[in-house]
Write a protein that holds these residues in place. Structure first.
Motif, PDB file in Angstrom:
ATOM      1  N   MET A  75      15.163  -7.899 -66.554  1.00  0.00           N
ATOM      2  CA  MET A  75      14.659  -7.839 -67.928  1.00  0.00           C
ATOM      3  C   MET A  75      15.207  -6.609 -68.645  1.00  0.00           C
ATOM      4  O   MET A  75      15.659  -6.681 -69.794  1.00  0.00           O
ATOM      5  CB  MET A  75      13.133  -7.789 -67.928  1.00  0.00           C
ATOM      6  N   ARG A  76      15.187  -5.491 -67.951  1.00  0.00           N
ATOM      7  CA  ARG A  76      15.657  -4.241 -68.547  1.00  0.00           C
ATOM      8  C   ARG A  76      17.134  -4.345 -68.924  1.00  0.00           C
ATOM      9  O   ARG A  76      17.544  -3.904 -70.001  1.00  0.00           O
ATOM     10  CB  ARG A  76      15.422  -3.091 -67.561  1.00  0.00           C
ATOM     11  N   ALA A  77      17.922  -4.970 -68.067  1.00  0.00           N
ATOM     12  CA  ALA A  77      19.353  -5.120 -68.330  1.00  0.00           C
ATOM     13  C   ALA A  77      19.584  -6.035 -69.531  1.00  0.00           C
ATOM     14  O   ALA A  77      20.419  -5.748 -70.400  1.00  0.00           O
ATOM     15  CB  ALA A  77      20.055  -5.675 -67.096  1.00  0.00           C
ATOM     16  N   ARG A  78      18.847  -7.156 -69.591  1.00  0.00           N
ATOM     17  CA  ARG A  78      19.047  -8.107 -70.696  1.00  0.00           C
ATOM     18  C   ARG A  78      18.596  -7.512 -72.016  1.00  0.00           C
ATOM     19  O   ARG A  78      19.292  -7.635 -73.042  1.00  0.00           O
ATOM     20  CB  ARG A  78      18.258  -9.392 -70.421  1.00  0.00           C
ATOM     21  N   ILE A  79      17.458  -6.855 -72.031  1.00  0.00           N
ATOM     22  CA  ILE A  79      16.944  -6.288 -73.276  1.00  0.00           C
ATOM     23  C   ILE A  79      17.822  -5.133 -73.739  1.00  0.00           C
ATOM     24  O   ILE A  79      17.964  -4.883 -74.937  1.00  0.00           O
ATOM     25  CB  ILE A  79      15.477  -5.873 -73.103  1.00  0.00           C
ATOM     26  N   SER A  80      18.462  -4.443 -72.804  1.00  0.00           N
ATOM     27  CA  SER A  80      19.393  -3.367 -73.178  1.00  0.00           C
ATOM     28  C   SER A  80      20.587  -3.910 -73.946  1.00  0.00           C
ATOM     29  O   SER A  80      21.213  -3.187 -74.730  1.00  0.00           O
ATOM     30  CB  SER A  80      19.873  -2.622 -71.925  1.00  0.00           C
ATOM     31  N   ASP A  81      20.928  -5.192 -73.720  1.00  0.00           N
ATOM     32  CA  ASP A  81      22.000  -5.817 -74.491  1.00  0.00           C
ATOM     33  C   ASP A  81      21.578  -6.101 -75.929  1.00  0.00           C
ATOM     34  O   ASP A  81      22.422  -6.316 -76.799  1.00  0.00           O
ATOM     35  CB  ASP A  81      22.426  -7.143 -73.844  1.00  0.00           C
ATOM     36  N   LEU A  82      20.258  -6.119 -76.156  1.00  0.00           N
ATOM     37  CA  LEU A  82      19.734  -6.492 -77.473  1.00  0.00           C
ATOM     38  C   LEU A  82      19.285  -5.301 -78.305  1.00  0.00           C
ATOM     39  O   LEU A  82      18.927  -5.463 -79.470  1.00  0.00           O
ATOM     40  CB  LEU A  82      18.544  -7.456 -77.296  1.00  0.00           C
ATOM     41  N   GLY A  83      19.276  -4.104 -77.703  1.00  0.00           N
ATOM     42  CA  GLY A  83      18.826  -2.950 -78.465  1.00  0.00           C
ATOM     43  C   GLY A  83      18.960  -1.661 -77.690  1.00  0.00           C
ATOM     44  O   GLY A  83      19.669  -1.587 -76.679  1.00  0.00           O
ATOM     45  N   GLU A  84      18.281  -0.634 -78.178  1.00  0.00           N
ATOM     46  CA  GLU A  84      18.360   0.688 -77.579  1.00  0.00           C
ATOM     47  C   GLU A  84      16.952   1.208 -77.285  1.00  0.00           C
ATOM     48  O   GLU A  84      15.961   0.623 -77.703  1.00  0.00           O
ATOM     49  CB  GLU A  84      19.079   1.659 -78.519  1.00  0.00           C
ATOM     50  N   HIS A  85      16.902   2.349 -76.552  1.00  0.00           N
ATOM     51  CA  HIS A  85      15.633   2.989 -76.200  1.00  0.00           C
ATOM     52  C   HIS A  85      14.698   1.982 -75.521  1.00  0.00           C
ATOM     53  O   HIS A  85      13.534   1.818 -75.906  1.00  0.00           O
ATOM     54  CB  HIS A  85      14.975   3.603 -77.440  1.00  0.00           C
ATOM     55  N   VAL A  86      15.242   1.324 -74.514  1.00  0.00           N
ATOM     56  CA  VAL A  86      14.522   0.253 -73.827  1.00  0.00           C
ATOM     57  C   VAL A  86      13.575   0.832 -72.779  1.00  0.00           C
ATOM     58  O   VAL A  86      13.945   1.719 -72.004  1.00  0.00           O
ATOM     59  CB  VAL A  86      15.512  -0.725 -73.162  1.00  0.00           C
ATOM     60  N   LEU A  87      12.362   0.311 -72.763  1.00  0.00           N
ATOM     61  CA  LEU A  87      11.387   0.660 -71.740  1.00  0.00           C
ATOM     62  C   LEU A  87      10.754  -0.638 -71.244  1.00  0.00           C
ATOM     63  O   LEU A  87      10.183  -1.395 -72.020  1.00  0.00           O
ATOM     64  CB  LEU A  87      10.308   1.588 -72.308  1.00  0.00           C
ATOM     65  N   VAL A  88      10.888  -0.909 -69.948  1.00  0.00           N
ATOM     66  CA  VAL A  88      10.260  -2.079 -69.326  1.00  0.00           C
ATOM     67  C   VAL A  88       9.519  -1.585 -68.090  1.00  0.00           C
ATOM     68  O   VAL A  88      10.147  -1.144 -67.121  1.00  0.00           O
ATOM     69  CB  VAL A  88      11.289  -3.156 -68.943  1.00  0.00           C
ATOM     70  N   VAL A  89       8.200  -1.629 -68.125  1.00  0.00           N
ATOM     71  CA  VAL A  89       7.405  -1.134 -67.002  1.00  0.00           C
ATOM     72  C   VAL A  89       6.348  -2.180 -66.647  1.00  0.00           C
ATOM     73  O   VAL A  89       5.959  -3.008 -67.470  1.00  0.00           O
ATOM     74  CB  VAL A  89       6.717   0.201 -67.346  1.00  0.00           C
ATOM     75  N   GLY A  90       5.882  -2.137 -65.403  1.00  0.00           N
ATOM     76  CA  GLY A  90       4.847  -3.063 -64.980  1.00  0.00           C
ATOM     77  C   GLY A  90       5.083  -3.558 -63.580  1.00  0.00           C
ATOM     78  O   GLY A  90       5.616  -2.846 -62.713  1.00  0.00           O
ATOM     79  N   ASP A  91       4.735  -4.825 -63.359  1.00  0.00           N
ATOM     80  CA  ASP A  91       4.934  -5.432 -62.042  1.00  0.00           C
ATOM     81  C   ASP A  91       5.391  -6.867 -62.233  1.00  0.00           C
ATOM     82  O   ASP A  91       5.760  -7.262 -63.341  1.00  0.00           O
ATOM     83  CB  ASP A  91       3.648  -5.358 -61.219  1.00  0.00           C
ATOM     84  N   GLU A  92       5.357  -7.658 -61.168  1.00  0.00           N
ATOM     85  CA  GLU A  92       5.900  -9.012 -61.240  1.00  0.00           C
ATOM     86  C   GLU A  92       5.014  -9.956 -62.056  1.00  0.00           C
ATOM     87  O   GLU A  92       5.445 -11.063 -62.393  1.00  0.00           O
ATOM     88  CB  GLU A  92       6.081  -9.577 -59.834  1.00  0.00           C
ATOM     89  N   ARG A  93       3.813  -9.533 -62.422  1.00  0.00           N
ATOM     90  CA  ARG A  93       2.918 -10.388 -63.200  1.00  0.00           C
ATOM     91  C   ARG A  93       2.725  -9.912 -64.648  1.00  0.00           C
ATOM     92  O   ARG A  93       2.480 -10.724 -65.535  1.00  0.00           O
ATOM     93  CB  ARG A  93       1.546 -10.493 -62.516  1.00  0.00           C
ATOM     94  N   THR A  94       2.854  -8.616 -64.873  1.00  0.00           N
ATOM     95  CA  THR A  94       2.624  -8.067 -66.211  1.00  0.00           C
ATOM     96  C   THR A  94       3.655  -6.977 -66.500  1.00  0.00           C
ATOM     97  O   THR A  94       3.871  -6.088 -65.673  1.00  0.00           O
ATOM     98  CB  THR A  94       1.207  -7.472 -66.336  1.00  0.00           C
TER      99      THR A  94
END
Length: 540
Positions: free
Chosen positions: A253-272
């Motif tokens: 998710m972090r890699a894909r969203i980094s393609d769509l913008g900047e200052h990416v933060l993806v935190v959590g676990d496999e459910r949330t």
């Protein structure tokens, strides 16, 4: 896609494809400027208007066609910038009216809605001109209606007919508007509309935007976000949401969203997972997230507007009006903003060439000022349609003094008298600004012929009021010839605002011979800091 039952989700995705294609082509559309100065903004205005429409569409809680269409129309209205953006917002409003009450729509429904869009677009302009976006919209809508008589169950075929006619209509615009023919360009607004329609077809054909075709008039389609878009959306949208799903891969998710913008933060676990990103296309991020699970606590903030509000709110408190009237004006350049503040403007909205403020930005300014009667000075013909819309939707008593240039706006503000009535001020300000002769000096960004004037890319060009009047190789050659075209002999005051590429000493040296040549005219040189134009000149 062969079925003929379409819902709001389909409508949202169709226009998301259009917005992406418009993003990829906005700099090309900007280049279709009648005059060869780097202040073309049609593509940027249409892109930002569509982007506002899509933000609202993404937040729409249902997938009814009517609900999504209304959300797009609402977002486009508040985010509309410039003449092209206001007309585009009316097109989307007409589309929403055509789909009123429909959970889903057929090919016949969309053909009827396009006709309604054309009608609403014409109503947005007091004196419609042929050879513009209005012509393209009308002819494309008629093509849809004609195609629907034989292809009543095939939306793709109908939109193919729409795109084909829009392309041909754009290519005919120079035959209808002589100024386009002389400048060697097609109508920019019409080209922008064609790109939007082409994006609808790309979605229906299942194509990636990069495969969506080549626009008319020989321009190449770029798949990158245009530099113009980046320049005028410096901050983009801060997009946040909570994602609930199963087996979420945070790293992917972090890699894909980094393609769509900047200052990416993806935190959590496999459910949330909690997601934060700065992006120019929040819709793309939300679509990606929705494909992985359920979205909650969606928050989208326009960081550019936040930045502007921060600058204004931290610069100084709004002055209390001495009377019952506040003034809102638009200006670009630190020096010009200070000039308006020194003259008593209640609120200065940052903007101008290439960065027209939206209807929402102007409305917020009007609502923020302390008085219940407000006069707006747009200072640019392309901002006037947005200012007029504010008059319609604000609960305050609002009117526009139709200043077409910064220099007219300054003169109008000088004429403002807090002891006079609202109506008397409107009359006096409009009268006084009409007596100002204005000049602008810039560098030509392309070659062209205008009337009997041949312009070569890189030359210095001068405008007397709205007319391209002089072209030469140096500022020293252009300035005296432009002043002659402005007919300043009988003027008393010449005020010069030098741009962000000129320093004070250079400006003083430039106008020293003018003081000698016109000893009876007071020449004042002031820092304007405006982009694009080396000098703005006011003669009174």
């Amino acid at each position: 896609m062969q079925h003929d039952s379409w819902n709001g989700k389909n409508l949202r995705e169709m226009f998301r494809a259009s917005t992406r294609l418009l993003s990829a082509n906005s700099s090309m559309i900007n280049a279709l400027n009648v005059f060869p100065v780097p202040d073309g903004d049609t593509g940027t205005n249409m892109f930002l208007t569509m982007q506002s429409a899509m933000v609202e569409a993404n937040l729409c809680p249902d997938n009814d066609a009517s609900g999504v269409a209304k959300a797009m129309a609402r977002g486009a209205l508040m985010g509309a910038r410039g003449n092209s953006g206001v007309i585009l917002s009316q097109i989307l409003r007409g589309l929403a009216q055509g789909l009123e009450g429909k959970k889903s729509f057929s090919s016949l429904d969309i053909a009827d809605a396009l006709l309604q869009a054309s009608i609403m677009a014409d109503k947005a302009v007091s004196q419609p001109t042929e050879g513009t976006i209005l012509t393209v919209m009308r002819e494309a809508a008629l093509a849809a209606k004609e195609a629907s008589s034989t292809e009543s169950d095939n939306l793709e075929r109908i939109i193919e007919a729409v795109v084909s006619e829009a392309r041909a209509s754009v290519e005919r615009t120079p035959d209808l508007l002589p100024v386009l023919r002389e400048s060697g360009v097609v109508d920019a607004g019409g080209q922008g509309l064609y790109i939007i329609l082409e994006g609808l077809l790309a979605y229906l054909q299942g194509k990636e935007i990069a495969e969506a075709g080549t626009p008319s008039a020989g321009f190449e389609v770029s798949t990158a976000i245009p530099e113009a878009g980046k320049e005028h959306m410096l901050y983009g949208y801060c997009t946040e949401f909570l994602l609930q799903g199963t087996a979420l891969d945070l790293e992917a998710m972090r890699a894909r969203i980094s393609d769509l913008g900047e200052h990416v933060l993806v935190v959590g676990d496999e459910r949330t997972a909690r997601v934060h990103v700065h992006t120019f296309d929040p819709g793309a991020v939300l679509s990606y997230g929705a494909a992985l699970g359920t979205l909650h606590k969606i928050k989208i903030d326009n960081m550019e507007e936040q930045h502007r509000e921060f600058i204004v709110s931290h610069s100084e408190e709004l002055p209390q009006p001495e009377g019952n009237i506040s003034t809102v004006t638009v200006a670009s350049g630190d020096g010009l903003i200070e000039v308006f503040k020194s003259l008593g403007a209640t609120y200065v909205v940052p903007g101008g060439e290439t960065m027209n403020p939206s209807i929402e930005e102007l409305l917020k300014a009007v609502e923020k000022v302390p008085a219940d009667e407000v006069i707006i000075l747009p200072n640019d013909p392309n901002i006037m349609p947005s200012a007029q819309k504010v008059c319609e939707i604000s609960e305050k008593k609002v009117a526009v003094v139709p200043s077409r240039t910064i220099m007219q706006g300054i003169t109008a503000l000088v004429a403002f008298n807090f002891e006079d009535s609202f109506e008397a001020n409107l009359k006096t300000m409009t009268h006084d600004m009409a007596n100002v002769r204005t000049g602008r000096i810039a560098t030509a960004v392309r070659s062209m012929r205008y009337n009997d004037l041949q312009v070569i890319e890189g030359q210095i060009i001068g405008f007397a009021d709205d007319e391209l009047a002089v072209a030469a190789n140096t500022l020293q050659e252009v300035l005296p010839r432009l002043l002659e075209k402005m007919n300043i002999t009988n003027c008393e005051i010449l005020t010069v605002y030098y741009g962000n590429d000129i320093d004070w000493a250079e400006a003083e040296e430039m106008f020293a011979p003018i003081r000698s040549r016109y000893p009876d005219i007071e020449v004042e040189v002031v820092f304007g800091g405006q982009p694009h134009y080396h000098y703005l000149i006011s003669a009174e």
